[in-house]
Design a protein around this motif. Structure first.
Motif, mmCIF file in Angstrom:
data_model
loop_
_atom_site.group_PDB
_atom_site.id
_atom_site.type_symbol
_atom_site.label_atom_id
_atom_site.label_comp_id
_atom_site.label_asym_id
_atom_site.label_seq_id
_atom_site.Cartn_x
_atom_site.Cartn_y
_atom_site.Cartn_z
ATOM 1 N N LEU A 311 0.801 -1.219 0.000
ATOM 2 C CA LEU A 311 0.000 0.000 0.000
ATOM 3 C C LEU A 311 0.836 1.272 0.000
ATOM 4 O O LEU A 311 0.570 2.194 -0.774
ATOM 5 C CB LEU A 311 -0.931 0.000 1.212
ATOM 6 C CG LEU A 311 -2.034 -1.069 1.219
ATOM 7 C CD1 LEU A 311 -2.872 -0.939 2.486
ATOM 8 C CD2 LEU A 311 -2.924 -0.922 -0.006
ATOM 9 N N PHE A 312 1.830 1.320 0.864
ATOM 10 C CA PHE A 312 2.493 2.590 1.087
ATOM 11 C C PHE A 312 3.670 2.845 0.150
ATOM 12 O O PHE A 312 3.889 3.977 -0.263
ATOM 13 C CB PHE A 312 2.936 2.688 2.547
ATOM 14 C CG PHE A 312 1.791 2.550 3.497
ATOM 15 C CD1 PHE A 312 0.843 3.541 3.605
ATOM 16 C CD2 PHE A 312 1.632 1.410 4.259
ATOM 17 C CE1 PHE A 312 -0.236 3.422 4.463
ATOM 18 C CE2 PHE A 312 0.566 1.276 5.119
ATOM 19 C CZ PHE A 312 -0.377 2.278 5.221
ATOM 20 N N TYR A 313 4.386 1.817 -0.219
ATOM 21 C CA TYR A 313 5.491 2.018 -1.137
ATOM 22 C C TYR A 313 5.030 1.906 -2.589
ATOM 23 O O TYR A 313 5.172 2.857 -3.369
ATOM 24 C CB TYR A 313 6.615 1.015 -0.853
ATOM 25 C CG TYR A 313 7.530 1.431 0.274
ATOM 26 C CD1 TYR A 313 7.191 1.178 1.603
ATOM 27 C CD2 TYR A 313 8.726 2.074 0.028
ATOM 28 C CE1 TYR A 313 8.020 1.550 2.642
ATOM 29 C CE2 TYR A 313 9.575 2.447 1.059
ATOM 30 C CZ TYR A 313 9.210 2.187 2.356
ATOM 31 O OH TYR A 313 10.035 2.569 3.385
ATOM 32 N N ILE A 314 4.475 0.770 -2.951
ATOM 33 C CA ILE A 314 4.149 0.526 -4.347
ATOM 34 C C ILE A 314 3.018 1.432 -4.825
ATOM 35 O O ILE A 314 3.151 2.130 -5.846
ATOM 36 C CB ILE A 314 3.768 -0.954 -4.567
ATOM 37 C CG1 ILE A 314 4.885 -1.877 -4.050
ATOM 38 C CG2 ILE A 314 3.473 -1.210 -6.043
ATOM 39 C CD1 ILE A 314 6.217 -1.644 -4.706
ATOM 40 N N LEU A 315 1.911 1.444 -4.089
ATOM 41 C CA LEU A 315 0.764 2.247 -4.525
ATOM 42 C C LEU A 315 1.067 3.735 -4.442
ATOM 43 O O LEU A 315 0.694 4.509 -5.341
ATOM 44 C CB LEU A 315 -0.457 1.897 -3.670
ATOM 45 C CG LEU A 315 -1.809 2.437 -4.154
ATOM 46 C CD1 LEU A 315 -2.082 1.997 -5.588
ATOM 47 C CD2 LEU A 315 -2.933 1.975 -3.227
ATOM 48 N N GLY A 316 1.753 4.158 -3.374
ATOM 49 C CA GLY A 316 2.095 5.574 -3.242
ATOM 50 C C GLY A 316 2.977 6.064 -4.372
ATOM 51 O O GLY A 316 2.747 7.131 -4.954
ATOM 52 N N LEU A 317 3.991 5.292 -4.724
ATOM 53 C CA LEU A 317 4.898 5.691 -5.798
ATOM 54 C C LEU A 317 4.246 5.544 -7.171
ATOM 55 O O LEU A 317 4.632 6.236 -8.120
ATOM 56 C CB LEU A 317 6.187 4.868 -5.726
ATOM 57 C CG LEU A 317 7.037 5.136 -4.474
ATOM 58 C CD1 LEU A 317 8.257 4.235 -4.445
ATOM 59 C CD2 LEU A 317 7.468 6.601 -4.407
#
Length: 579
Positions: A311-317
């Motif tokens: 959620l936080f690394y892949i989706l955010g980037l």
């Protein structure tokens, strides 16, 4: 070290004759008698002593075992938040801007995805080892125990220096973040302020660090979720009329200027930034040594890594790549860690015309990098203390006071914070580049050692006649997952070696090479020093000791729990793996 015949359990009489560390006894809740004793004795101390606010609390702790003198009072909520948000800092919020400019949005997803898969396996392997062998400073002790004492020496000191160097890097980013609002005040003033804050919080010991990580992680995760929701609205064209996202935006940046910048070389160049962004993920295993009940607390915390990666690394980037083109001039710069304006998380708010959102994200970035500075002091000091307890460092660093603080180790790491001031001199940026080179790849060696230690532990475990049913918490990918993690780490090291030889936009030179690959000769130097210090060689599977200091649980109960889980429907087993 004893040698065991394959498939045959050690003879009890022979084992009794060996001088080995006795295995600790555990109560029904998975706590050692030492832990119960420590907690009871700790609670008897006055409020001021427990919180390190009187002179009595600074005196040496007496009457405790030397393998883990630290307070084991960290709660489940602390471990969970350290796992899911502990390493989100400058690498994610600021370094992602440099990574986007070097590789493009496609490279950003590929590289962070590969590092994410690797970290998923690393953390699960670490969780299995940490629950089986509850010792402080676990990263290097597992290398010592299952690989080679000399290599363990190298990994311990490598981890200490990794965090000691990250501290001034994060202090500088935090100080420059304040300059976003007021550039008239010298950066040196803010470096001093933030360093004092870090020292003050560490006076409170493990609970001071744990509480700070708990609340700062909540802030970081909340801000990232808010950011992703806003990005979704912007992509769909719901932005204010004052901004550029007032019409349907979609994936236009993937077509123009494109998904990849600098081709294959750009993909290789992003790996080291992705690795830096994930540094600290392994701290949940280190924190387990100070948890009140790691058998119950650590598995749930380990499983949270899946959500952070997804959620936080892949989706955010992914949203960053949709909204900010890789050729944006604000992303470019020789050193992304000394220019907070390069953060794409700030640029999205500015381009969208959202008044105050850029300042909000800068506050989050500032607090995030201070949080990583805290983690640097915590991780470095605990590892240095563990090194001293095993005679791998001067004995003064084994000192732990009545409040459970490793004072000399903490002071030694904090002293490295003053290196942040070198950036103020004319030659400061050059020195800073070399510091960054020292820390850039250091974490990869730590992660690779964890995977290799897990592989060799499983091999020795099987060789000596044990079964998987005796392991209370097993890595999801098993040995195959650790092999995959190790392979991906080697792949990243090869990619970085290629970039060191043929840098983006630069000429091949010895200086450029070592700025990109300085961590390797440093680790090799530590390994050689460890060999001459301990005079030990590579351990064979037959000589690996898997019994001393092992957590002994009720095997019948462990098998019963495993049998019960085997009867669960597939959906329930999948949910159990993730939560």
């Amino acid at each position: 070290m004893a040698t065991y015949e394959k498939g045959v359990l050690p003879d009890p009489e022979k084992e009794a004759a060996r001088e080995v560390q006795p295995a600790p006894a555990y109560d029904t809740e998975g706590r050692t008698a030492s832990v119960v004793f420590k907690n009871e004795e700790f609670q008897k101390l006055s409020f001021w002593t427990r919180n390190g606010l009187n002179l009595e609390s600074f005196k040496r702790r007496e009457g405790y075992d030397t393998t883990n003198q630290l307070n084991q009072t960290m709660k489940s909520r602390h471990l969970h938040m350290i796992a899911i948000g502990g390493s989100i800092g400058a690498g994610f919020f600021v370094g992602s801007g440099s990574a986007l400019s070097k590789g493009g949005p496609g490279a950003l997803l590929i590289d962070f995805g590969i590092i994410g898969v690797m970290m998923f396996n690393v953390v699960y392997a670490l969780g299995e080892l940490a629950i089986m062998y509850p010792v402080s400073g676990g990263f290097y002790t597992y290398s010592t125990r299952f690989i080679d004492p000399s290599w363990g020496f190298a990994m311990g000191w490598n981890y200490v220096f990794q965090w000691a160097i990250v501290l001034p890097l994060e202090l500088t980013v935090a100080a420059i973040t304040v300059g976003y609002w007021d550039s008239d005040i010298s950066v040196a003033v803010w470096i001093t302020v933030f360093l004092v804050v870090i020292v003050f919080i560490n006076i409170w010991g493990v609970l001071g660090y744990a509480e700070e990580e708990f609340w700062s992680s909540i802030l970081k995760l909340s801000a990232t979720i808010i950011f992703m929701i806003i990005c979704l609205v912007m992509v769909c064209g719901g932005g204010p009329s004052e901004g550029i996202y007032s019409e349907y935006w979609g994936a236009r940046n993937w077509y123009n200027p494109g998904a990849f910048a600098n081709g294959f070389k750009g993909v290789c160049a992003v790996f080291v930034t992705a690795a830096f962004a994930f540094s600290g993920t392994e701290l949940v295993g280190l924190a387990a040594a100070e948890a009140s009940n790691p058998v119950r607390q650590l598995p749930g915390a380990i499983k949270q890594v899946f959500w952070r990666i997804t959620l936080f690394y892949i989706l955010g980037l992914f949203f960053v790549g949709l909204l900010i083109p890789y050729d944006d001039e604000n992303l470019l710069g020789a050193n992304p860690y000394v220019s907070v304006d390069a953060s794409p998380f700030v640029l999205v708010g500015k381009y969208a015309g959202l008044k105050g959102f850029d300042s909000f994200m800068n506050v989050v970035i500032m607090l995030s990098v201070i949080s990583i500075g805290m983690s640097g002091v915590y991780g470095g000091s605990r590892t240095l203390t563990a090194l001293a307890e095993q005679d791998y460092a001067p004995k003064i660093f084994a000192y732990v006071d009545k409040s459970g603080r490793p004072l000399p180790s903490t002071a030694a790491i904090c002293i490295f914070g003053v290196l942040a001031y070198v950036n103020l001199t004319s030659d400061g940026p050059t020195v800073f580049d070399w510091l960054l080179a020292l820390s850039g790849l250091a974490a990869l060696f730590t992660w690779g050692s964890i995977c290799l230690a897990h592989i060799r532990f499983r091999a020795a475990w099987k060789y000596q006649g044990h079964t998987l049913d005796e392991i209370p918490f097993k890595a999801v990918g098993g040995v195959a997952g650790s092999y995959l993690g190790l392979f991906l780490i080697v792949l990243v090291l090869i990619a970085q070696f290629y970039i060191a030889l043929f840098p983006l936009g630069g000429e091949t030179s010895a200086e450029n090479f070592f700025k990109s690959y300085l961590a390797l000769p440093i680790v090799m130097l530590f390994w050689v020093c460890g060999y001459f210090w301990k005079r030990t060689g590579w351990l064979t599977i037959a000589t690996i000791d898997v019994d001393s200091g092992r957590r002994h649980l009720d095997l019948d109960q462990v098998r019963a729990d495993n049998a019960e889980r085997a009867l669960w429907p597939a959906w329930k087993r999948i949910l159990n793996l993730m939560f």
